[in-house]
Motif scaffolding. Structure first.
Motif, PDB file in Angstrom:
ATOM      1  N   PRO A 187     -62.244 109.479 -40.903  1.00 14.88           N
ATOM      2  CA  PRO A 187     -61.090 110.238 -41.417  1.00 14.88           C
ATOM      3  C   PRO A 187     -61.380 111.725 -41.631  1.00 14.88           C
ATOM      4  O   PRO A 187     -61.176 112.269 -42.718  1.00 14.88           O
ATOM      5  N   THR A 188     -61.885 112.386 -40.588  1.00 15.58           N
ATOM      6  CA  THR A 188     -61.980 113.842 -40.581  1.00 15.58           C
ATOM      7  C   THR A 188     -60.601 114.391 -40.215  1.00 15.58           C
ATOM      8  O   THR A 188     -59.651 113.631 -40.003  1.00 15.58           O
ATOM      9  N   ALA A 189     -60.493 115.709 -40.081  1.00 19.27           N
ATOM     10  CA  ALA A 189     -59.215 116.298 -39.670  1.00 19.27           C
ATOM     11  C   ALA A 189     -58.784 115.747 -38.317  1.00 19.27           C
ATOM     12  O   ALA A 189     -57.608 115.430 -38.099  1.00 19.27           O
ATOM     13  N   MET A 190     -59.743 115.581 -37.389  1.00 17.01           N
ATOM     14  CA  MET A 190     -59.412 115.034 -36.076  1.00 17.01           C
ATOM     15  C   MET A 190     -58.963 113.582 -36.179  1.00 17.01           C
ATOM     16  O   MET A 190     -57.970 113.180 -35.564  1.00 17.01           O
ATOM     17  N   GLY A 191     -59.678 112.797 -36.958  1.00 20.37           N
ATOM     18  CA  GLY A 191     -59.329 111.386 -37.105  1.00 20.37           C
ATOM     19  C   GLY A 191     -57.979 111.180 -37.755  1.00 20.37           C
ATOM     20  O   GLY A 191     -57.171 110.341 -37.321  1.00 20.37           O
ATOM     21  N   ALA A 192     -57.704 111.963 -38.790  1.00 22.23           N
ATOM     22  CA  ALA A 192     -56.409 111.869 -39.471  1.00 22.23           C
ATOM     23  C   ALA A 192     -55.282 112.301 -38.540  1.00 22.23           C
ATOM     24  O   ALA A 192     -54.199 111.710 -38.526  1.00 22.23           O
ATOM     25  N   GLY A 193     -55.546 113.337 -37.752  1.00 27.87           N
ATOM     26  CA  GLY A 193     -54.546 113.808 -36.807  1.00 27.87           C
ATOM     27  C   GLY A 193     -54.231 112.771 -35.747  1.00 27.87           C
ATOM     28  O   GLY A 193     -53.076 112.598 -35.341  1.00 27.87           O
ATOM     29  N   LEU A 194     -55.259 112.046 -35.311  1.00 26.52           N
ATOM     30  CA  LEU A 194     -55.065 110.991 -34.324  1.00 26.52           C
ATOM     31  C   LEU A 194     -54.142 109.905 -34.862  1.00 26.52           C
ATOM     32  O   LEU A 194     -53.211 109.460 -34.171  1.00 26.52           O
ATOM     33  N   GLY A 234     -45.980 102.073 -36.721  1.00 26.39           N
ATOM     34  CA  GLY A 234     -44.897 102.452 -37.616  1.00 26.39           C
ATOM     35  C   GLY A 234     -45.210 103.646 -38.490  1.00 26.39           C
ATOM     36  O   GLY A 234     -44.302 104.346 -38.939  1.00 26.39           O
ATOM     37  N   SER A 235     -46.498 103.878 -38.748  1.00 20.99           N
ATOM     38  CA  SER A 235     -46.922 104.994 -39.588  1.00 20.99           C
ATOM     39  C   SER A 235     -48.386 105.271 -39.323  1.00 20.99           C
ATOM     40  O   SER A 235     -49.086 104.474 -38.677  1.00 20.99           O
ATOM     41  N   ALA A 236     -48.858 106.408 -39.840  1.00 15.20           N
ATOM     42  CA  ALA A 236     -50.279 106.725 -39.708  1.00 15.20           C
ATOM     43  C   ALA A 236     -51.128 105.677 -40.419  1.00 15.20           C
ATOM     44  O   ALA A 236     -52.184 105.272 -39.918  1.00 15.20           O
ATOM     45  N   ASP A 237     -50.665 105.222 -41.576  1.00 20.50           N
ATOM     46  CA  ASP A 237     -51.412 104.200 -42.311  1.00 20.50           C
ATOM     47  C   ASP A 237     -51.515 102.905 -41.507  1.00 20.50           C
ATOM     48  O   ASP A 237     -52.547 102.233 -41.521  1.00 20.50           O
ATOM     49  N   GLU A 238     -50.439 102.571 -40.798  1.00 23.43           N
ATOM     50  CA  GLU A 238     -50.462 101.361 -39.976  1.00 23.43           C
ATOM     51  C   GLU A 238     -51.464 101.501 -38.835  1.00 23.43           C
ATOM     52  O   GLU A 238     -52.154 100.538 -38.474  1.00 23.43           O
ATOM     53  N   ALA A 239     -51.569 102.689 -38.264  1.00 29.76           N
ATOM     54  CA  ALA A 239     -52.552 102.934 -37.208  1.00 29.76           C
ATOM     55  C   ALA A 239     -53.971 102.763 -37.743  1.00 29.76           C
ATOM     56  O   ALA A 239     -54.830 102.151 -37.090  1.00 29.76           O
ATOM     57  N   VAL A 240     -54.223 103.300 -38.930  1.00 30.24           N
ATOM     58  CA  VAL A 240     -55.540 103.154 -39.549  1.00 30.24           C
ATOM     59  C   VAL A 240     -55.838 101.680 -39.833  1.00 30.24           C
ATOM     60  O   VAL A 240     -56.952 101.196 -39.590  1.00 30.24           O
ATOM     61  N   PRO A 299     -65.314  94.700 -37.454  1.00 32.88           N
ATOM     62  CA  PRO A 299     -65.936  93.658 -38.264  1.00 32.88           C
ATOM     63  C   PRO A 299     -66.454  94.131 -39.618  1.00 32.88           C
ATOM     64  O   PRO A 299     -66.433  93.373 -40.591  1.00 32.88           O
ATOM     65  N   SER A 300     -66.908  95.369 -39.697  1.00 33.01           N
ATOM     66  CA  SER A 300     -67.405  95.883 -40.979  1.00 33.01           C
ATOM     67  C   SER A 300     -66.290  96.138 -41.974  1.00 33.01           C
ATOM     68  O   SER A 300     -66.549  96.385 -43.161  1.00 33.01           O
ATOM     69  N   GLY A 301     -65.034  96.107 -41.530  1.00 33.59           N
ATOM     70  CA  GLY A 301     -63.894  96.159 -42.436  1.00 33.59           C
ATOM     71  C   GLY A 301     -63.592  97.488 -43.074  1.00 33.59           C
ATOM     72  O   GLY A 301     -62.953  97.555 -44.130  1.00 33.59           O
ATOM     73  N   ARG A 302     -64.003  98.581 -42.444  1.00 31.44           N
ATOM     74  CA  ARG A 302     -63.699  99.907 -42.988  1.00 31.44           C
ATOM     75  C   ARG A 302     -63.780 100.934 -41.875  1.00 31.44           C
ATOM     76  O   ARG A 302     -64.289 100.662 -40.780  1.00 31.44           O
ATOM     77  N   LEU A 303     -63.276 102.131 -42.170  1.00 33.19           N
ATOM     78  CA  LEU A 303     -63.463 103.255 -41.259  1.00 33.19           C
ATOM     79  C   LEU A 303     -64.894 103.759 -41.372  1.00 33.19           C
ATOM     80  O   LEU A 303     -65.614 103.475 -42.337  1.00 33.19           O
ATOM     81  N   GLY A 304     -65.306 104.516 -40.366  1.00 37.09           N
ATOM     82  CA  GLY A 304     -66.609 105.149 -40.449  1.00 37.09           C
ATOM     83  C   GLY A 304     -66.601 106.305 -41.427  1.00 37.09           C
ATOM     84  O   GLY A 304     -65.537 106.812 -41.810  1.00 37.09           O
ATOM     85  N   GLU A 305     -67.793 106.715 -41.828  1.00 39.15           N
ATOM     86  CA  GLU A 305     -67.964 107.886 -42.682  1.00 39.15           C
ATOM     87  C   GLU A 305     -68.818 108.907 -41.936  1.00 39.15           C
ATOM     88  O   GLU A 305     -69.604 108.548 -41.056  1.00 39.15           O
ATOM     89  N   VAL A 306     -68.654 110.152 -42.304  1.00 35.44           N
ATOM     90  CA  VAL A 306     -69.437 111.204 -41.652  1.00 35.44           C
ATOM     91  C   VAL A 306     -70.918 110.888 -41.730  1.00 35.44           C
ATOM     92  O   VAL A 306     -71.666 111.048 -40.761  1.00 35.44           O
ATOM     93  N   ARG A 307     -71.369 110.398 -42.874  1.00 30.66           N
ATOM     94  CA  ARG A 307     -72.801 110.138 -43.037  1.00 30.66           C
ATOM     95  C   ARG A 307     -73.291 109.029 -42.119  1.00 30.66           C
ATOM     96  O   ARG A 307     -74.466 109.011 -41.737  1.00 30.66           O
ATOM     97  N   ASP A 308     -72.418 108.087 -41.746  1.00 32.67           N
ATOM     98  CA  ASP A 308     -72.818 107.037 -40.805  1.00 32.67           C
ATOM     99  C   ASP A 308     -73.229 107.656 -39.480  1.00 32.67           C
ATOM    100  O   ASP A 308     -74.232 107.265 -38.872  1.00 32.67           O
TER     101      ASP A 308
END
Length: 264
Positions: free
Chosen positions: A194-201, A212-218, A226-235
């Motif tokens: 969820p960087t600026a690029m990821g949020a924009g996507l 239906g919405s950005a939240d639905e896309a996420v 399988p890990s059940g979350r978005l990535g983080e910058v530190r990953d």
């Protein structure tokens, strides 16, 4: 000595003024490397470099311009006394349906993502190989994407460019080995962050009517992970530190998924 310790290593990170690139630059510096930030946003790049402390720097870099690469690497090797690590992170994503894709958008993504990475690999190899300004070997790490391994709607051209990065990585690693350059060449496949690029996507996906919405896309991305979350910058940053380190000394010519299993 800790195999992840990068003390004494000299690194250039493209697109390092923000987002994933900034996180990668900070992680490399935290591991002991001296880092130069290469970016079109020269003031922002300098701000990041200054925040890292003494021994780091910034340079203007347009990755689509070969003369800019030559100047940036000359500046980097002069500032740091050589080059051991190049992170080809700079990239763009322009969302679009295949039935509606614009020619200019295709060309722009090819220029930045494919040409820009190809020039980085070219000049990274030339700098690190015997006889180059670095001349003592090193490692090149390019940033591909999980998009290179899955069929996700709205990003066909972006996906194609990231697949190209994977292929260039493997061929460059083979050539560098055959020619005795002493340079390892790898890439990583980040998942959605969820960087600026990821949020924009995510927002673009909703605007195209794919979700239906950005939240639905996420939520769709998380549901495929399988890990059940978005990535983080530190990953992503930690993966770059690994590939730059002696812990990865026998890791060469690979695409490392850092996507929580999304692309498996």
């Amino acid at each position: 000595m800790n195999a992840f310790d990068l003390t004494g290593r000299r690194a250039l990170v493209t697109g390092g003024a923000q987002g994933l690139g900034e996180g990668m630059a900070r992680a490399l510096a935290a591991a002991g490397a001296s880092v130069v930030i290469g970016d079109l946003q020269t003031d922002a790049a300098q701000s990041v470099a200054t925040s890292l402390g003494d021994g780091h720097g910034a340079v203007h870099l347009d990755v689509t311009d070969e003369s800019s690469w030559v100047a940036a690497l000359e500046s980097t090797t002069s500032t740091l006394g050589g080059l051991d690590v190049l992170v080809n992170n700079a990239g763009i994503e322009i969302t679009g349906l295949m039935s509606e894709v614009e020619v200019d958008d295709i060309r722009r993504q090819l220029d930045v993502n494919v040409l820009g990475t190809a020039l980085g690999i070219k000049h990274g190899l030339r700098t690190m190989r015997p006889g180059g300004a670095g001349g003592s070997g090193g490692t090149i790490i390019s940033v591909a994407s999980v998009a290179a391994t899955i069929a996700f709607p709205g990003i066909a051209i972006y996906s194609a460019t990231k697949s190209a990065i994977d292929r260039m990585t493997r061929v460059a690693a083979m050539e560098a080995g055959k020619l005795g350059y002493g340079v390892r060449v790898n890439c990583i496949y980040p998942g959605l962050v969820p960087t600026a690029m990821g949020a924009g996507l995510a927002s673009d996906m909703a605007e195209l009517g794919l979700f239906g919405s950005a939240d639905e896309a996420v939520e769709a991305v998380v549901g495929l992970t399988p890990s059940g979350r978005l990535g983080e910058v530190r990953d992503m940053a930690d993966a770059v530190v690994f590939l730059a380190s002696d812990a990865a000394r026998f890791v060469n010519g690979i695409g490392l998924p850092v996507d929580g299993g999304m692309g498996m």
